[in-house]
Design an enzyme around this catalytic site. Sequence first.
Site, PDB file in Angstrom:
ATOM      1  N   CYS A 169       0.860  -1.188   0.000  1.00  0.00           N
ATOM      2  CA  CYS A 169       0.000   0.000   0.000  1.00  0.00           C
ATOM      3  C   CYS A 169       0.890   1.230   0.000  1.00  0.00           C
ATOM      4  O   CYS A 169       1.440   1.596   1.042  1.00  0.00           O
ATOM      5  CB  CYS A 169      -0.957   0.022   1.184  1.00  0.00           C
ATOM      6  SG  CYS A 169      -2.171   1.381   1.034  1.00  0.00           S
TER       7      CYS A 169
ATOM      8  N   CYS B 120      -0.307   3.757  -7.301  1.00  0.00           N
ATOM      9  CA  CYS B 120      -1.219   3.083  -6.371  1.00  0.00           C
ATOM     10  C   CYS B 120      -1.241   1.616  -6.734  1.00  0.00           C
ATOM     11  O   CYS B 120      -1.482   1.272  -7.903  1.00  0.00           O
ATOM     12  CB  CYS B 120      -2.629   3.663  -6.488  1.00  0.00           C
ATOM     13  SG  CYS B 120      -3.876   2.759  -5.530  1.00  0.00           S
TER      14      CYS B 120
END
Length: 250
Positions: free
Chosen positions: A80, A198
């Site tokens: 993440c 991302c």
Amino acid sequence: MQRTYRIGQIVPSSNTTMETEIPAMLRAREQILPERFSFHASRMRMQKVTQEELAAMDRDSDRCALELSDGKMDVMGYACLVAIMSMGLGYHRTSEKRLHEITVANGKPAPVVSSAGALVEGLKAMGAKKVSVLTPYMKPLTQLVVDYIEHEGIAVHDSLSLEIADNLEVGAQDPAAPAQIVQRLDTRGVDVVVISACVQMPSLASVQVAQDRLGIPVVSAAACTTWAMLRRLGLETRVPHAGALLSGKY
């Protein structure tokens, strides 16, 4: 006898992409190189991509590293990017060190990479001085990413936020779409384009396509994470059709 490397991933509970894209890249690598890989994950609770949920989720990463180390991973990836970047400038170094120490204390040491650290390391390995960045985040979180990258000495020429707050919605995006959306970015004079800052926004189908169209090296957070894992394993950093960073050159 072929060696099989155990790949551990510390993944947000709503992430549906990293357990798809990283295995896809390493399975493609298996078609051209001898090493084999198995994939294992532990999940941290997160639904909305907000600073509050990201901070709560990051606290859970210690448990995930401990659980994965029980399986004696060869390398672990904290999947993440914005969770790390939202915790403060340079935080990937703190997180990677702490999680590695957890595996050491459990008697099964494993190197730990983070997607945030991998993106920075990958850009530096390519000699990037100026980049343009595409993210799915709301604009304040994109600014965190921009600030983080620039703190590492790499200028961000332009950034584009898709402003999707729900993490499941981010993961449901068309993986071929970033190759089209990137045309809205100003890429003039940049060294590298980050087509997905991302690891939840699918982009593997777009990396090589965009690179071929733009004539500029293109990376994604997932491609950088794969590259960093291979580096920590001491393996050749070559994956077919996954962009310049995974060409084997770096």
